[in-house]
Design an enzyme around this catalytic site. Structure first.
Site, short mmCIF file in Angstrom:
data_model
loop_
_atom_site.label_atom_id
_atom_site.label_comp_id
_atom_site.label_asym_id
_atom_site.label_seq_id
_atom_site.Cartn_x
_atom_site.Cartn_y
_atom_site.Cartn_z
CE LYS A 37 -4.00 2.10 2.37
NZ LYS A 37 -4.90 2.12 3.35
CB SER B 13 -8.37 4.03 2.60
OG SER B 13 -7.52 3.36 3.45
CB SER C 87 -8.79 1.03 5.42
OG SER C 87 -9.73 2.20 5.06
N1 GLN Z 1 -13.55 5.00 5.94
C1 GLN Z 1 -12.75 5.27 7.01
C2 GLN Z 1 -12.43 6.63 6.93
O1 GLN Z 1 -12.82 7.28 5.83
C3 GLN Z 1 -11.92 4.24 7.44
C4 GLN Z 1 -10.57 4.41 6.52
C5 GLN Z 1 -9.64 3.57 7.09
O2 GLN Z 1 -9.49 2.64 7.79
N2 GLN Z 1 -8.34 4.05 6.70
O3 GLN Z 1 -11.84 7.08 7.84
#
Ligand code: GLN
Length: 480
Positions: free
Chosen positions: A74, A149, A173
């Site tokens: 990532k 994400s 995410s």
């Molecule tokens: N959807 C959540 C956010 O937008 C979690 C994102 C994540 O776990 N990085 O913050």
């Protein structure tokens, strides 16, 4: 080769069915043909050089378990000499001068980095539509979102253009894109994997983890990721077991809790059916099902969307156009430099969160928002503590719906609702997993497993036993 799991690839390398260079080239060819936009950078030359070195180590017998295995990283993990963008224009030209601990660990095992995967900007998002590099497509249906994400990582593993990938999970995410792309994703207990060199979003919630096709692979990869790191003050000193050791334990008598709040309105019928069918499968393995209650979990969205923006507003203050990252052209003075570098360098959602966080932390509002959110966070943790007095594992959906259409969710608050079942796990610092459990409307649906702190072995065991009895984790999307 690309249909083999990591465990299968390890065997193949050992038996000399193929070399690491052959394997790496095969994956690079697949990546080059892919239309998913799953990668921000493909590091062809570096990958082939690493594979070559791995082959030499293997020939000399100086290899470790994962030597020569390719993976996708990532783009939130710093990689020395390689662009590390966090999906942001702000870091589009940033070449990291150092390795994240995780990158360092993988390098010291002579694993092969294929490239850096696409992601929501600074890991903020649930659909991977917030990336400066454009959205990632879901390999099961190119019109759908892959989840976010870590959407690039999930799409890469699901479409078999990488054998496994790294992800990070601040509020879902790893689990949510794993669920929507039909792969296995594990978010370990907070503090299990070093955060050093992982670009910070919300430091009290961020945690890295493996994104793989199978639970067995997740255990193998977690072995290489987990462990104390003196460079991360929140990294746990607790010893790491061999996560592959307990995979074969019987689940007879396992106590599974179903939170009644997870099965109320808002849950898609198709998703609910997949989850309930999976629970039946567990019952047939001898597990005992009981209802539990997590009364405060329904406050997870407002709580998280105060805590995370507060932490991000502080973490992202380092991107000021002075030290590194994007700098606006011809600033008039210092204020203009800050203002324009930040407003031109950050995307819409990131700016929204910085503003919410700065507001909630400001002197007049701190008690009403941040402090209150921290108190509710504590209540959410206590609900889990109570539930784990009577059950071993909690199960439920990961995401309320299967993958939705790209561009279809326009307002940010509706997007936040997609996180309803994942956020409370991060707020409580618990480990959680998503495993492929079926399909709804021809799209994959994951089952969420939530464990008590440090119960990764039990979660992996619970997931592996399911994968021995079912073949959801082996289905693959259209050949790309
Ligand atoms: N959807 C959540 C956010 O937008 C979690 C994102 C994540 O776990 N990085 O913050």
């Amino acid at each position: 080769m690309h249909n083999l799991s990591v465990a299968g690839l390890i065997k193949g390398l050992k038996n000399k069915d193929f070399s690491s260079v052959e394997l790496t080239q095969h994956y690079l060819n697949r990546i080059n043909k892919s239309k998913l936009n799953a990668f921000i950078s493909v590091t062809d030359d570096l990958a082939l050089a690493q594979a070559n070195e791995a082959d030499l180590k293997i020939a000399k017998g100086n290899n470790t378990f994962l030597t020569g295995i390719p993976y996708a990283h990532k783009d939130i993990f710093c990689t020395k000499g390689v662009k590390t963008s966090a999906g942001s224009k702000m870091l589009d030209s940033f070449i990291s001068p150092y390795d994240a601990t995780l990158s360092h660990k993988f390098n010291s095992e002579n694993m092969v980095m294929l490239g850096k995967t696409n992601m929501d900007e600074f890991a903020m998002g649930s659909s991977n539509e917030n990336s400066y590099y454009g959205p990632v497509k879901n390999p099961w249906n190119l019109k759908k979102i892959p989840g976010g994400s870590s959407g690039g990582s999930a799409a890469a593993v699901a479409s078999r253009i990488a054998p496994f990938a790294t992800g990070t999970d601040t509020g879902g995410s790893i689990r949510q894109p794993a669920s929507l792309c039909g792969i296995t994703g594990l978010k370990p207990t907070y503090g299990r994997i070093s955060r050093y060199g992982m670009i910070a979003y919300a430091s009290s919630l961020d945690q890295a983890g493996p994104m793989t096709r199978t639970a067995e692979d997740a255990a193998i990869v977690l072995n290489a990721m987990a462990g104390f790191d003196s460079k991360d003050s929140t990294s746990a000193t607790k010893e790491t077991p061999d996560y592959t050791n307990q995979l074969t334990n019987s689940l007879d008598g396992l106590k599974i809790g179903l939170p009644k709040e997870f099965f109320s309105s808002g849950l898609d019928e198709g998703v609910e059916k997949v989850v309930m069918d999976a629970i039946k499968e567990y019952e047939s393995m001898g597990a005992k099902i009981q209802e539990v209650s997590l009364p405060n979990s329904m406050h997870a969205i407002p709580t998280y969307y105060i805590v995370a923006p507060c932490e991000c507003s502080s973490n992202l203050s380092r991107f000021d156009g002075v030290r590194y990252g994007y700098r606006c052209k011809d600033p008039k003075d210092l204020d203009d430099l800050y203002l324009r570098s930040r407003s031109e360098g950050f995307g819409k959602e990131v700016k929204r969160r910085i503003m919410i966080g700065a507001y909630a932390l400001s002197a007049g509002y701190y008690d009403a928002y941040y402090l209150k959110a921290q108190k509710v966070r504590q209540l959410i943790s206590e609900d889990f503590k109570k539930a784990f007095q009577s059950v071993d594992v909690i199960m439920g959906p990961v995401s309320p719906t299967p993958a939705f259409d790209l561009g279809s969710v326009k307002d940010p608050v509706s997007m936040y609702l997609a996180d309803i079942y994942t956020l409370s796990v991060n707020l409580a610092g618990l480990p959680g997993m998503s495993i492929p459990a079926g399909f709804s409307k021809e799209l994959p649906v994951g089952l969420q497993l939530i464990g008590n702190h440090w119960s990764e072995e039990l979660l992996l065991n619970t997931a592996h036993q399911f994968q021995l009895k079912t073949d959801w984790h082996t289905s693959s999307p259209i050949e790309l």
